[in-house]
Design an enzyme around this catalytic site. Structure first.
Site, PDB file in Angstrom:
ATOM      1  N   ILE A 165       9.484  22.777  41.555  1.00 29.25           N
ATOM      2  CA  ILE A 165      10.045  22.031  40.631  1.00 29.25           C
ATOM      3  C   ILE A 165      11.126  22.536  39.922  1.00 29.25           C
ATOM      4  O   ILE A 165      12.456  21.972  39.146  1.00 29.25           O
ATOM      5  CB  ILE A 165       9.002  20.433  40.088  1.00 29.25           C
ATOM      6  N   ALA A 166      11.051  23.060  39.361  1.00 31.79           N
ATOM      7  CA  ALA A 166      11.596  24.103  38.162  1.00 31.79           C
ATOM      8  C   ALA A 166      11.428  25.475  37.491  1.00 31.79           C
ATOM      9  O   ALA A 166      10.444  26.449  38.501  1.00 31.79           O
ATOM     10  CB  ALA A 166      11.379  23.273  37.012  1.00 31.79           C
ATOM     11  N   GLY A 219      10.969  28.669  34.899  1.00 28.24           N
ATOM     12  CA  GLY A 219      10.810  28.958  33.580  1.00 28.24           C
ATOM     13  C   GLY A 219      10.690  30.673  33.528  1.00 28.24           C
ATOM     14  O   GLY A 219      10.699  31.136  34.241  1.00 28.24           O
ATOM     15  N   GLY A 220      11.081  31.169  32.232  1.00 31.01           N
ATOM     16  CA  GLY A 220      11.226  32.030  31.897  1.00 31.01           C
ATOM     17  C   GLY A 220       9.915  33.314  31.892  1.00 31.01           C
ATOM     18  O   GLY A 220       9.618  34.668  32.688  1.00 31.01           O
ATOM     19  N   MET A 221       8.785  32.474  32.010  1.00 36.39           N
ATOM     20  CA  MET A 221       7.350  32.734  32.504  1.00 36.39           C
ATOM     21  C   MET A 221       7.103  32.589  33.441  1.00 36.39           C
ATOM     22  O   MET A 221       6.111  32.809  34.324  1.00 36.39           O
ATOM     23  CB  MET A 221       6.746  32.312  30.635  1.00 36.39           C
ATOM     24  N   ALA A 222       6.856  31.274  33.863  1.00 35.18           N
ATOM     25  CA  ALA A 222       6.623  30.668  35.253  1.00 35.18           C
ATOM     26  C   ALA A 222       7.912  29.947  36.144  1.00 35.18           C
ATOM     27  O   ALA A 222       8.538  29.903  35.380  1.00 35.18           O
ATOM     28  CB  ALA A 222       5.616  30.389  34.929  1.00 35.18           C
ATOM     29  N   LYS A 261       1.266  25.290  37.628  1.00 38.02           N
ATOM     30  CA  LYS A 261       3.038  26.065  37.129  1.00 38.02           C
ATOM     31  C   LYS A 261       2.495  27.455  36.758  1.00 38.02           C
ATOM     32  O   LYS A 261       0.839  27.536  36.895  1.00 38.02           O
ATOM     33  CB  LYS A 261       2.528  26.218  35.240  1.00 38.02           C
ATOM     34  N   ASP A 264       8.072  25.832  20.599  1.00 35.10           N
ATOM     35  CA  ASP A 264       9.281  26.193  21.557  1.00 35.10           C
ATOM     36  C   ASP A 264       9.879  24.106  21.708  1.00 35.10           C
ATOM     37  O   ASP A 264       9.359  23.849  22.530  1.00 35.10           O
ATOM     38  CB  ASP A 264       8.855  26.433  22.585  1.00 35.10           C
TER      39      ASP A 264
END
Length: 651
Positions: A24-25, A27-30, A47, A141
């Protein structure tokens, strides 16, 4: 029709429960995947922490902290967290799957939002944030990327990846966390955050919804951070007619540089925002927002919002332009608003005019809608959307397409993403608008494409790896090295995922493992035991005295190595071996042949393995008798040694 997945997790099942379907997407961590909960038969979002971060205890601790923080919260405006675990070397978090777009994507589409949209989204975000603050959790955040606008109209706040429990202040450590455009001044200058830091970020976000831009911009992140720390956020009405005086006051109150001058938490901010949002409906809210006085300090407003002002703040698109404060240039004080009674009267007259116009249009629209509904719903112009059936069992996928009045034909195709037997894709593709009765080809996955296997045995390791990748397979591991007559790093065997030798074909992207040569076994024959041990150690072989042996050898000097005694076949680096050590040639005693006739003496020595010699001529041997030998009887000598017979002759 083969498509290569972005990473190897697609198609895997975590803890035997969560079947990963697609990404799906990122990110910086996962990475976030769409998955199926096989136990509850529902779609979820999983995630998964990036593999290179899983080895970092700090990142793992923060990731698990997100699970604990989010799991403590249960609110309609917060993304639910269901589970957390670790499998396949990955740490993961299972969350509610929410088909949606983000607020960031909506802003990109519309550039800016109406006051009504901004208030609706803002109320949902603050409601969820108030639940977090009530549980003692600071988000840290808050930004449009973390606000989910679901297809069914729900608005949810997610991604508590930087959240943590808070008592009074929460320090961020050596580095600032969060997105720089939404960082509060105290985070920039002191590196601490509490609930009021979230309020500041929300104020920046509300400003951006109303104006379509962030209040502070710069070429470098530090330039933006400096403005947050040393400049006041301007009133949004300077850039947008959507911003009313009440919204200006709300934004400026939430973005004060001093935390003590902001709302204490999201609950207090929510109460004020609801007072603005409910004004049009005549809710009678008495919530008073601070207004910005001439010197810039927040002071209480002196009157409750009147009905006309409430209507304007509710974001009515028809007459908003006549009731909200117009944009003014920086430094110019806006004109003083009309009296509340006058604004209420103007708003009432505007509503009545709008009501009569709307009533007339409503009749026309109902008739038009009825005709269009028949034409596109049941008449010749009707069309349907091809549903997304990828990943379903083929029978269920076919039924889903036929439910949409589509004619299904089956075909087979290879697929890396979907297992054999499942629906892989359709032609026309899912999401396409087609007429009822259109023929749709449903592709049934046959699994990965079978490709011819190249010859890898005999190649160097580097050559084999390059050829494996070139032929669209996956390079696996070197399972072991074996001593052989081939040079070191020469491929001796290529194996599939099941450990068997490869056949003529193998699935695309399938993993190929290799067995390579460690080079020839070291030659230690003729060396001393110490020399042989040292040479074998250079090839990662160890000498085990318990399996050694000693043997006689006529060719190898005493104390030298005759040969290796392998304990495994084939031998591999790290194995133990024995050494066969020479005892030198075997010695035998010389038999006593004294007083035997010479010929008998010679025959006896020959039978004992020696070489007899005599000085007596052949013609006189029958008259000769042995008197002794040289070497003497009983002395031990090697087999084949020449034995001289002493004798006498009697005529």
């Amino acid at each position: 029709m083969t498509s290569v997945p972005s990473d190897p997790l697609i198609g895997q099942t975590l803890d035997g429960r969560y079947a990963i379907r697609s990404r799906i997407a990122r990110g910086g961590m996962a990475m976030v995947y769409l998955a199926t909960d096989l136990r509850l038969e529902r779609r979820v979002a999983v995630k998964v922490m990036h593999e290179h971060l899983a080895e970092d205890a700090n990142f793992t601790r923060r990731f698990e902290q997100e699970a604990r923080s989010a799991a403590r919260l249960s609110h309609p405006n917060l993304v639910n967290v269901f589970d957390q675990g670790h499998d396949l070397g990955r740490t993961y978090l299972v969350m509610e799957y929410l088909p949606s777009i983000t607020l960031r994507e909506l802003l990109k589409q519309q550039r800016r939002l109406t006051a009504e949209q901004s208030l609706e989204i803002g109320e949902a975000v603050l409601s969820g944030l108030a639940a977090a603050h009530g549980a003692g959790i600071v988000h840290r955040d808050l930004k449009p990327e973390n606000v989910m606008l679901a297809d069914d109209g729900r608005i949810k706040l997610g991604d508590f990846g930087l959240a943590r429990a808070v008592s009074a202040n929460t320090t961020t450590g050596q580095a600032l966390l969060g997105t720089i455009a939404y960082l509060s001044p105290e985070l920039v200058t002191r590196g601490v955050a509490d609930a009021r830091s979230d309020i500041y970020a929300f104020g920046i976000m509300l400003y951006e919804m109303l104006t379509g831009a962030q209040p502070f911009v710069g070429e470098q992140p530090m330039q933006i951070a400096y403005q947050h720390a040393h400049s006041d956020v301007p009133a949004p009405s300077l850039q947008s007619a959507e911003a009313s005086p009440a919204l200006d006051s709300l934004v400026l109150w939430m973005t004060r540089r001093e935390p003590d001058e902001r709302p204490r938490d999201a609950g207090e901010a929510l109460e004020s925002l609801r007072g603005i949002a409910g004004a049009e409906a005549g809710s009678g809210s008495t919530r008073v927002l601070p207004r910005i006085a001439d010197e810039g300090a927040p002071t209480p407003a002196t009157s409750v919002l009147d009905p006309a002002q409430r209507w304007a703040l509710a974001g009515n698109a028809d007459d908003a332009a006549t009731t909200v404060a117009p944009a003014v240039e920086p430094g110019v004080e806006p004109a003083r608003a009309p009296a509340p009674i006058d604004r209420a009267a103007d708003a009432g007259r505007a509503r009545r005019r709008r009501g009569r116009i709307i009533a007339g249009f409503a009749v026309l629209l109902i008739a038009t809608a009825g005709a269009l509904g028949w034409w596109f719903g049941q008449g010749p112009g009707s069309q349907v959307t091809v549903p997304d059936v990828a990943g379903q069992e083929i029978a269920a996928a076919q039924a889903a397409l036929e439910e949409h009045a589509l004619v299904v034909t089956l075909a087979e195709c290879s697929s890396l993403e979907y297992p054999a037997g499942q629906a892989a894709e359709t032609e026309p593709a899912s999401g396409s608008r087609v007429d009822r009765g259109t023929a749709v080809q449903l592709c049934q996955s046959t699994g990965p494409q079978l490709l011819p296997v190249p010859t890898l045995v005999g190649l160097s390791l580097d050559e084999a790896r390059a050829l494996i990748e070139d032929q669209r397979f996956t390079v696996g591991e070197v399972l072991e090295q074996r001593f052989s007559d081939d040079e070191a790093d020469t491929v001796l065997a290529a194996l599939g995922a099941n450990g068997d030798a490869l056949g003529d074909t193998y699935p695309e992207l399938g993993t190929i493992d290799l067995i390579t040569s460690a080079g020839p076994v070291p030659d230690v024959a003729g060396l001393t035991a110490d020399e042989a041990t040292a040479r074998l150690a250079d090839s990662s072989l160890t000498v085990d005295p318990a399996v050694g042996a000693e043997s006689y050898s006529a060719d190898v000097p005493q104390g030298s190595v005759i040969s290796l005694l392998p304990q495994t076949d084939p031998m591999r680096p790290g194995d133990s071996v024995g050494l066969e050590i020479s005892l030198g040639p075997e010695l035998f005693p010389v038999p006593d042949v004294s007083d035997l006739p010479l010929q008998e003496a010679m025959d006896a020595l020959s039978a004992a393995g020696f070489t007899p010699t005599t000085l007596v001529p052949d013609a006189l041997r029958s008259f000769a008798k042995a008197t002794g030998t040289d070497p003497a009887a009983g002395e031990k000598v090697a087999a084949g040694t020449e034995i001289r017979i002493r004798s006498t002759i009697s005529l």
